[in-house]
Design an enzyme around this catalytic site. Sequence first.
Site, PDB file in Angstrom:
ATOM      1  N   ASP A  31       0.843  -1.193   0.000  1.00 15.03           N
ATOM      2  CA  ASP A  31       0.000   0.000   0.000  1.00 15.03           C
ATOM      3  C   ASP A  31       0.886   1.253   0.000  1.00 15.03           C
ATOM      4  OD1 ASP A  31      -2.446   1.580   0.444  1.00 15.03           O
ATOM      5  OD2 ASP A  31      -1.621   1.876   2.447  1.00 15.03           O
ATOM      6  N   ASP A  52      -0.387   5.260   0.858  1.00 15.07           N
ATOM      7  CA  ASP A  52      -0.664   6.225   1.935  1.00 15.07           C
ATOM      8  C   ASP A  52      -0.932   5.512   3.253  1.00 15.07           C
ATOM      9  OD1 ASP A  52      -1.040   8.568   3.258  1.00 15.07           O
ATOM     10  OD2 ASP A  52      -2.754   9.247   2.092  1.00 15.07           O
TER      11      ASP A  52
END
Length: 259
Positions: free
Chosen positions: A10, A12
Amino acid sequence: MRKYKGYLIDLDGTMYRGKEKIPAAKRFIEKLQKNDIPFLFVTNNSTQEPQAVVKNLADNFDIHVTTDNVYTTALATADYLASLDENKKAVYAIGEFGLKKALTNKGFYFEEQHPDYVVVGLDYDVTYHKFELATLAIKRGATFIGTNADTNLPNERGLVPGAGSIIALVECATQQKATYIGKPEAIIMKKALNRLKLKKNEVIMVGDNYMTDITAGINLGIDTLLVYTGVSTPEQVKEKEIKPTYEIESLDNWTLSDD
């Protein structure tokens, strides 16, 4: 701790927090690069091209990767549609340049009246007319696709509407549910796995959000690593029936078997 041949990661909350650097993230990526372990950043952002993601990582967070390391929900949407029927290439899209470019790169062309597919993603200039065209096309039989279900996006002003909010309006107007591509759905994860050319038992999903990142890994049936640098907290995860495979406070706590 198992050795993994590939990593799905991932952005953010895992690589950075908004505009804030996470120093351990840079060190983690450099360890993967040093050990020649392939990885993909898997993001629900459908608005940007991979080049923009790469530039953001380099300019703002001193993390240096290539476009081959970036897999957006726009790319996953285009890959998914291309896998359905090679004879269906007409699409009407509500979305930003990143989504439209991904579709055209896969040979799709845009058609307002009688498209094969209606694709709805985040659009900063969405209008009633766009909703009207999408609704009518779906009512005529177009397949309804949503890039991702995120209802809100965090920015400096607070939580603003995300792609899921836009898609929900079309769902309400058509009384049809979209097929969603992005996390936590397995579709984007399967397509990302195909990009890495690895098997499920050879990869791990790394993220900060149980509801999107970890659930996406669970839905695909791969191991997961939750790092507590973003959304989810240990208290929240304790309440979950299915736990992440691993939980760590920082990516500095994760050891590659070749370290």
